[in-house]
Design a protein around this motif. Structure first.
Motif, mmCIF file in Angstrom:
data_model
loop_
_atom_site.group_PDB
_atom_site.id
_atom_site.type_symbol
_atom_site.label_atom_id
_atom_site.label_comp_id
_atom_site.label_asym_id
_atom_site.label_seq_id
_atom_site.Cartn_x
_atom_site.Cartn_y
_atom_site.Cartn_z
ATOM 1 N N LEU A 99 74.145 13.397 10.465
ATOM 2 C CA LEU A 99 74.592 12.724 11.041
ATOM 3 C C LEU A 99 75.203 14.143 12.054
ATOM 4 C CD1 LEU A 99 77.350 10.775 8.860
ATOM 5 C CD2 LEU A 99 75.368 9.773 10.175
ATOM 6 N N ALA A 153 71.598 13.550 13.869
ATOM 7 C CA ALA A 153 71.942 12.956 14.156
ATOM 8 C C ALA A 153 72.826 12.584 16.254
ATOM 9 C CB ALA A 153 72.120 11.313 14.058
ATOM 10 N N VAL A 180 81.908 14.818 13.102
ATOM 11 C CA VAL A 180 81.804 13.646 12.541
ATOM 12 C C VAL A 180 82.770 13.420 10.611
ATOM 13 C CG1 VAL A 180 79.703 13.214 10.328
ATOM 14 C CG2 VAL A 180 79.244 14.483 12.901
ATOM 15 N N SER A 181 83.256 14.861 10.058
ATOM 16 C CA SER A 181 83.723 14.525 8.970
ATOM 17 C C SER A 181 84.951 13.940 8.952
ATOM 18 C CB SER A 181 84.671 16.276 8.896
ATOM 19 O OG SER A 181 82.780 17.392 8.073
ATOM 20 N N SER A 207 85.639 11.309 10.692
ATOM 21 C CA SER A 207 85.303 10.110 11.447
ATOM 22 C C SER A 207 84.727 8.626 10.253
ATOM 23 C CB SER A 207 83.474 10.040 12.095
ATOM 24 O OG SER A 207 83.950 11.039 13.057
ATOM 25 N N ARG A 208 84.850 7.509 10.765
ATOM 26 C CA ARG A 208 84.606 6.966 10.271
ATOM 27 C C ARG A 208 82.979 6.607 10.512
ATOM 28 N NH1 ARG A 208 89.003 4.380 9.714
ATOM 29 N NH2 ARG A 208 90.331 3.514 7.335
ATOM 30 N N LEU A 209 82.297 5.531 9.948
ATOM 31 C CA LEU A 209 81.585 5.316 10.305
ATOM 32 C C LEU A 209 80.838 3.515 10.124
ATOM 33 C CD1 LEU A 209 78.256 5.281 11.430
ATOM 34 C CD2 LEU A 209 76.884 5.436 8.799
ATOM 35 N N SER A 210 81.520 3.019 11.463
ATOM 36 C CA SER A 210 81.008 2.036 11.398
ATOM 37 C C SER A 210 81.070 0.859 11.747
ATOM 38 C CB SER A 210 83.146 1.182 12.069
ATOM 39 O OG SER A 210 84.329 1.671 11.036
ATOM 40 N N TYR A 211 80.558 -0.348 11.517
ATOM 41 C CA TYR A 211 79.144 -1.151 12.141
ATOM 42 C C TYR A 211 80.057 -2.542 12.856
ATOM 43 C CZ TYR A 211 76.334 -5.262 12.036
ATOM 44 O OH TYR A 211 75.401 -6.610 12.239
ATOM 45 N N LYS A 227 76.455 5.876 16.995
ATOM 46 C CA LYS A 227 75.207 6.434 16.558
ATOM 47 C C LYS A 227 73.915 5.496 16.239
ATOM 48 C CE LYS A 227 73.024 7.367 11.991
ATOM 49 N NZ LYS A 227 73.155 5.978 11.263
ATOM 50 N N GLN A 228 73.926 4.340 16.478
ATOM 51 C CA GLN A 228 72.668 3.539 16.449
ATOM 52 C C GLN A 228 73.376 2.555 17.449
ATOM 53 O OE1 GLN A 228 71.407 2.429 13.007
ATOM 54 N NE2 GLN A 228 69.781 0.618 13.745
ATOM 55 N N PHE A 272 76.042 0.793 15.175
ATOM 56 C CA PHE A 272 77.050 2.275 14.408
ATOM 57 C C PHE A 272 77.599 2.388 15.004
ATOM 58 C CE2 PHE A 272 74.182 -0.019 10.657
ATOM 59 C CZ PHE A 272 74.962 -0.399 9.942
ATOM 60 N N LEU A 283 80.272 6.127 15.156
ATOM 61 C CA LEU A 283 81.191 7.104 14.295
ATOM 62 C C LEU A 283 82.565 6.789 15.451
ATOM 63 C CD1 LEU A 283 78.886 10.394 13.709
ATOM 64 C CD2 LEU A 283 79.828 8.744 12.133
#
Lengths: 225, 640
Positions: free
Chosen positions: B15, B18, B37-38, B40-44, B66-67, B115, B117
């Protein structure tokens, strides 16, 4: 490959920290699921060795990066040359890995009976349970959810047109992944797939782990692979 | 739950890799990026999902894409048509709200499968404290900041417009004056005459108590009177539409718009609590704001035949400048558009008044001076202007020509004043005999300023050296311009004095880089944006131009052409131009805010109370002032 070795050396030290941090205090919060992936020395769950486990935790809002897990196991039996290339876990890294007797309880502590999610979970589950049995311990008694079944149930058309592997689905959903082909990297990619599938399932009225598990079971009965 | 920031190394490495290619993260220490990064949550977010919506409190999370991509929308709108901006992978939001410790003002909506963070605000604050690179890129890099700011300012203006002119406006705010109504017996001839003389598009028909019986509109004339060949003695009650569609005066513009859309009508009658007619709101009233466009205003100016029309156009220009900021138009294009409209207004006034005075056999040229001469008059400042005239007949004394011109100049100055450009307190106006001069007189005046270089001359330089022809004989202005360019370039002593003058007002930054406020004459606390900000840049740009023979008067052009000729690094020129844009925009915003909040006009419209600025604005202002200092340092090096 060298970079991967470096990361694995780091992983061993990290696990020691993790072990001391975890004793008696598994992370607990509502809706915690564990997305698991394993790397093995071959494709036969009854014979081939468990080389590494990677996992990330997911809650209702997303993937908790800070709550993730990764361990390379110390194995006497080396993996096949082919798998060394794919996973980047060379003999050296494995001999520097964590002894199974330490690594597996750490994994069990990490899971803490949260439900587990994977892709083609029959394989991962069998390998993990065998590894636990070999050291005389019992694997976490968590329920498992197979995203291969969930994806096939939700998107039967895509499944019939070649949606079979994790890579197929990641491509189909255009999920950009990082550090694939390590257990933890694949667990992260699988978790991203889970987030996408959860939204689709919710749109069809299936919310929560039991509903998704039901969806997967039905697909299996209906003859999905 | 206590968060455990112990991510798996491979996940973390993937991550962070990225994020690394993107600007705010590329310079961060590994440790700090790992922390980000640590934590964070990765959410969609599915396309169309709302990630953040306007709130009064500070957002709980910072988002890094992120995307995918995220769109900003004005509240109340929907769909891509109302998009204000779009953010893509690697970008962070909502920086303005997080740094300014306020709620977001726009809707942040996922435009694709996205996505992000998602970092808790508490962790964002920790990173701002811990990581100088993160802090700098969030708060210092001018171009980056200005982008963020543009979005914020735009959102602020848009919400200003929705509250001031928008759909939440109560209808009574749109009604002007007492309602014009008629009784049903009124003859058509009389009713139509009333509509024509009062210039109204609709006429409510009422009973003796003032309650609505029906309505007659301009659109009904052909279908109900002309084609059926109605006798104009017929009572209007026979042709009106009935029953009336009415709304209470406290209903909103949105209610009226909805009602119009549903019933296909163009006019809604407003009634008070007793059911009496209070007025009519037309579709045109509702969408008045949309009438304002640069093109339409420009052609309205061209058509204007009298002063009252021009006064209205001038008010529209000011309203347009507000609307343009709301549309996200940057300072540079805004300035260009508003200046060109101001030019057209002045031209039109001159055209109209030239007919009223005998200007036969006179060659003359109307000059815009100061900010108008630099095409930077976005703010309605005092007028600065002058006249150059030619004396072709050696027998006519200059004074005699001047006597003929002054009444014309006074009429134009007064007209400009009526249009909202106040008379110049310092008397720098064409109606002042001192600034209504022949070409040789102007040449002599400039020669004196350049040779003497005393304080009065330096003050004059900032007004007169930026002259620009607005109307009349081109050649007169050209001849004067060439004369000055030659003279100034050949007089290094004058340039050195200008440079010293430009460095006199050093931006009030403390040794820690904080902005120091001061009191003005009236006791108001603040920072003078013009004195310490835009003026030193304008002065510096003028020096570059005069020193290298550049005849442009616009600050941006002078920086670009004169600065390049002077050998200033391009990156510095870009930063100074950005700083200038920002300072000008902040002056404009300060003035708009004063108008929007109906504050009394300040003794010094350029004084901004630093405490009233958002944290983000304060940081950008500091950086802009730092750039002003850099420019001043450059001048000191050039003219030791």
């Amino acid at each position: 490959m060298i970079a991967a070795m470096g990361a694995n050396e780091g992983a061993a030290g990290w696990l020691k920290d993790r072990l001391s941090a975890l004793v008696g205090r598994p992370p607990v919060y509502p809706g915690r699921w564990i997305v698991v992936d394993t790397e093995t020395s071959g494709l036969d769950p009854a014979r081939d060795a468990l080389l590494s486990i990677g996992a990330v935790a997911v809650d209702d809002a997303g993937i908790r990066i800070g709550d993730s897990f990764e361990v390379v196991l110390r194995n006497d039996a080396a993996g096949s040359a082919e798998n060394v290339v794919v996973h980047g876990i060379g003999h050296g890294a494995q001999s520097e890995g964590v002894p199974t007797a330490e690594a597996l309880p750490a994994f069990a502590d990490y899971v803490a009976n949260a439900p587990c999610v994977g892709f083609h979970t029959d394989f991962d589950r069998a390998v993990i349970e065998r590894a636990f049995a070999e050291v005389g311990a019992s694997a976490p008694a968590a329920p498992w959810l197979d995203l291969a079944q969930v994806a096939a149930a939700l998107l039967p058309e895509q499944h019939h047109h070649g949606g079979r592997s994790l890579d197929d689905w990641l491509t189909w959903f255009a999920i950009e992944t990082t550090s694939r082909h390590s257990a933890a990297g694949d667990a992260l990619a699988t978790a991203e797939l889970l987030l996408r599938l959860r939204v689709l399932a919710a749109a069809q009225g299936s919310r929560g782990f039991p509903a998704l598990a039901r969806l997967a079971r039905q697909n299996r009965w209906l003859g999905g692979s | 739950m206590t968060p455990t920031y112990r991510p798996a190394p491979t996940v973390l490495a993937g991550l962070t890799a990225a994020l690394r290619p993107h600007a705010p993260f590329s310079a961060m220490a590994d440790e700090d990026l790992d922390r980000l990064v640590s934590a964070s949550r990765l959410s969609y977010y599915a396309p169309g999902d709302i990630i953040l919506a306007p709130e009064t409190h500070r957002p709980e999370h910072c988002y890094v894409i992120k995307q995918g991509s995220v769109r900003g929308e004005r509240p109340g709108g929907a769909g891509p048509a109302t998009a204000l901006w779009e953010l893509s992978a690697g970008e962070m939001f909502p920086l303005g709200a997080l740094l300014g410790e306020r709620g977001v003002t726009s809707i942040y909506r996922a435009a694709q499968d996205t996505f992000c963070l998602v970092l808790p605000t508490a962790e964002f604050d920790v990173l701002i404290e811990r990581s100088p690179q993160f802090r700098d890129s969030c708060t210092r890099r001018l171009a980056y900041l200005l982008d963020v700011l543009r979005a914020n300012v735009q959102a602020e203006y848009v919400s200003g417009i929705t509250s001031r002119h928008g759909m939440a406006t109560p209808l009574h705010a749109l009604v002007r004056g007492a309602p014009v109504t008629v009784a049903p017996e009124t003859a058509l001839a009389d009713a139509l005459a009333t509509m024509e003389s009062r210039r109204i598009g609709s006429l409510p028909v009422v009973d003796p108590d003032g309650r609505p019986l029906g309505i007659f509109t301009r659109q009904d004339v052909i279908g109900r009177i002309v084609l059926p060949q109605r006798n104009l003695g017929t009572g209007i009650g026979e042709v009106m539409s009935s029953p009336v569609i009415a709304l209470a005066t406290d209903a909103t513009a949105a209610d009226a718009a909805l009602m119009m859309a549903q019933s296909g009508i163009r006019h809604v009658v407003l009634t008070d609590a007793d059911g009496r007619v209070r007025g009519v709101v037309s579709e045109r009233d509702l969408f008045q704001l949309h009438r304002l466009s640069v093109r339409e205003l420009s052609s309205a100016l061209g058509r204007a035949k009298d002063l009252p029309t021009l006064v209205q156009c001038a008010a529209d220009i000011r309203a347009l400048s507000y609307a343009l900021v709301a549309q996200g138009v940057g300072s540079r294009s805004l300035t260009r558009m508003i200046s060109s409209l101001n030019d057209r207004l002045t031209e039109r006034i001159l055209d109209l008044y030239a007919k009223d005075f005998d200007l036969s056999r006179l060659r003359l040229c109307w000059l815009g001076l100061g900010s108008e001469g630099r095409s930077e008059q976005t703010i309605a400042t005092d007028q600065d202007n002058g006249i150059i005239f030619a004396v072709d007949d050696a027998a006519t004394p200059e004074a005699a020509v001047r006597e003929r011109l002054l009444p014309f100049a006074r009429a134009v100055n007064d007209a400009l004043d009526r249009c909202g450009y106040p008379l110049c307190k310092g008397g720098v106006m064409a109606m002042n005999p001192k600034w209504c001069l022949s070409l040789p007189e102007w040449q002599a005046a400039f020669a004196r300023w350049i040779d003497r270089g005393d304080p009065e001359s330096l003050l004059a330089s900032s007004i007169f050296f930026d002259f620009r022809r607005l109307w009349g004989d081109k050649d007169l202005a050209g001849a004067l311009r060439d004369d000055i360019a030659r003279r100034a370039k050949a007089n290094p002593r004058f340039l050195k004095q200008l440079a010293e003058n430009a460095c006199r007002n050093r931006p009030p930054l403390s040794w820690r880089g904080e902005i120091v406020e001061s009191e003005d004459a009236s006791g108001a606390e603040g920072m003078d944006l013009k004195l310490y900000g835009s003026m030193p840049i304008t002065d510096g740009a003028r020096i570059f131009a005069l020193a290298t023979g550049i005849t442009a008067t616009n600050t941006q052009e002078r920086l670009r052409d004169g600065g390049t000729n002077k050998g200033v690094a391009k990156s510095d020129l870009v930063n100074w131009a950005d700083a200038f844009d920002y300072l000008q925009m902040l002056r404009l915003r300060t003035q708009h805010r004063r108008v929007a909040h109906e504050l009394p006009p300040s003794a010094n419209p350029n004084l901004v109370p630093v405490a009233s600025l958002s944290d983000l604005d304060r940081r950008v202002l500091k950086e802009a002032l730092r750039q002003v200092r850099k420019l001043q340092q450059r001048l000191q090096l050039d003219y030791p």
